[in-house]
Design a protein around this motif. Sequence first.
Motif, mmCIF file in Angstrom:
data_model
loop_
_atom_site.group_PDB
_atom_site.id
_atom_site.type_symbol
_atom_site.label_atom_id
_atom_site.label_comp_id
_atom_site.label_asym_id
_atom_site.label_seq_id
_atom_site.Cartn_x
_atom_site.Cartn_y
_atom_site.Cartn_z
ATOM 1 N N GLN A 189 0.695 -1.176 -0.100
ATOM 2 C CA GLN A 189 0.001 0.038 0.134
ATOM 3 C C GLN A 189 0.806 1.230 0.079
ATOM 4 O O GLN A 189 0.269 2.298 -0.339
ATOM 5 N N GLN A 246 -2.716 6.907 8.309
ATOM 6 C CA GLN A 246 -3.785 7.414 9.301
ATOM 7 C C GLN A 246 -5.198 6.440 9.268
ATOM 8 O O GLN A 246 -5.723 5.927 10.146
ATOM 9 N N SER A 247 -5.632 6.673 7.918
ATOM 10 C CA SER A 247 -6.880 5.887 7.696
ATOM 11 C C SER A 247 -6.883 4.249 7.875
ATOM 12 O O SER A 247 -7.525 3.806 8.314
ATOM 13 N N PHE A 248 -5.814 3.965 7.519
ATOM 14 C CA PHE A 248 -5.392 2.539 7.533
ATOM 15 C C PHE A 248 -5.383 2.005 8.968
ATOM 16 O O PHE A 248 -5.995 1.019 9.182
ATOM 17 N N GLN A 305 -6.767 3.807 11.814
ATOM 18 C CA GLN A 305 -8.019 3.923 12.317
ATOM 19 C C GLN A 305 -9.053 3.091 12.161
ATOM 20 O O GLN A 305 -9.809 2.773 12.646
ATOM 21 N N LYS A 306 -8.912 2.205 10.845
ATOM 22 C CA LYS A 306 -9.914 1.773 10.342
ATOM 23 C C LYS A 306 -9.727 0.161 10.972
ATOM 24 O O LYS A 306 -10.776 -0.553 11.527
ATOM 25 N N ASP A 307 -8.734 -0.467 11.122
ATOM 26 C CA ASP A 307 -8.611 -1.667 11.843
ATOM 27 C C ASP A 307 -7.756 -1.773 13.055
ATOM 28 O O ASP A 307 -7.485 -2.925 13.535
ATOM 29 N N GLN A 367 -8.524 -0.199 16.830
ATOM 30 C CA GLN A 367 -9.802 0.500 17.559
ATOM 31 C C GLN A 367 -9.636 0.151 19.053
ATOM 32 O O GLN A 367 -9.566 -1.164 19.355
ATOM 33 N N HIS A 400 -9.496 -3.643 19.377
ATOM 34 C CA HIS A 400 -10.075 -4.531 18.312
ATOM 35 C C HIS A 400 -8.771 -4.140 17.212
ATOM 36 O O HIS A 400 -8.473 -3.200 16.965
ATOM 37 N N ASN A 439 -7.165 -5.500 13.735
ATOM 38 C CA ASN A 439 -7.539 -6.385 12.356
ATOM 39 C C ASN A 439 -6.451 -5.968 11.558
ATOM 40 O O ASN A 439 -6.863 -6.249 10.445
ATOM 41 N N LEU A 440 -5.210 -5.462 12.083
ATOM 42 C CA LEU A 440 -4.288 -4.873 10.990
ATOM 43 C C LEU A 440 -3.709 -6.199 10.377
ATOM 44 O O LEU A 440 -3.454 -7.098 10.931
#
Length: 317
Positions: free
Chosen positions: A15, A37-39, A41-43, A45, A89, A91-92
């Motif tokens: 990526q 940052q989006s990557f 924050q998405k996975d 938490q 959580h 999930n990375l």
Amino acid sequence: MNYELFLDQRDLLVQFDTNKDGNLENEELLSEKEGIQSFLQKDLQIEVDSKPLTMEMLSMDVTTKGSTRGVVFQLKLTADEAIEQFNIHYNLVFADAPVHTSGLSVHSTNFFYQDILDINRKDIQITLPEAENAPSETGSVLWKYFILGIEHILTGYDHLVFLLSLVLIATRFKDALKIVTAFTIAHSITLFLVASGRMHVIPSWVEALIAVTICYVAVENIFVQRAKWRWALTAIFGLIHGMGFAGALAETGLPKDNLIGTLLMFNLGVETGQLMVLCLLLPLLIWLQKFPWYRKFMISTSCLIFVLAFYWLIERL
């Protein structure tokens, strides 16, 4: 709440390697800051009462831990009130690397908690007790690193192929035992030196050298009928493989509070997995040696191993 996250650069290359040179640099990270940052924050938490905490990325730096080149992210998570219980959580990376693991350490006053996150354990709830009631998790964590060591050797295809190539020529259990013992002692030395930061290596070169060791042993099997001094050769090559084991540990994360115990249990796990494989493999190989065609079988197998290891070498250079 502060969160330090280390990710192997291989899990980020697809990526964020903008110049496609196979390595991440700090300049590339800065140019992709919003996407990173989006990557995250998405996975990743952390929630309190089912509400995610606000995440702020303070810094990100390319660094090397053990023999693993990766990125350290310093994150800050903000809550509206004092935190007594929270959910993590994580999930990375799992979509691209299902075998990915990440060590988790939580510190708060005198409270200390450790765990290992993987694809089957992505959600963890942590309750912060009063300092005097803080539980001891040492035994549980050491057991998890023992299991991680077993999993690493059983899923480490290059180490397994190396082990097979070593014992193909062994005619007695005694010979195989000397080989495995030499390998164990040698890789334990470099595992400790690299994982504890006393030795620094270049990860890509370690992976390439592991492939070279497999190539050499495969060639020796083809031209030599008895490898009397293979245990000595194995000890030298074991030093290289130990650096590879350290790289796997660095990606997971090592607790500084119990480094020796963690390294010992991981190493014991590696040896247990190794012995499991040998207990299944050696009786079969020694039985096959009774047949006159075994030499041809060994040479054919060694040729296949050489081709496979040479492909890994080219791929890793």
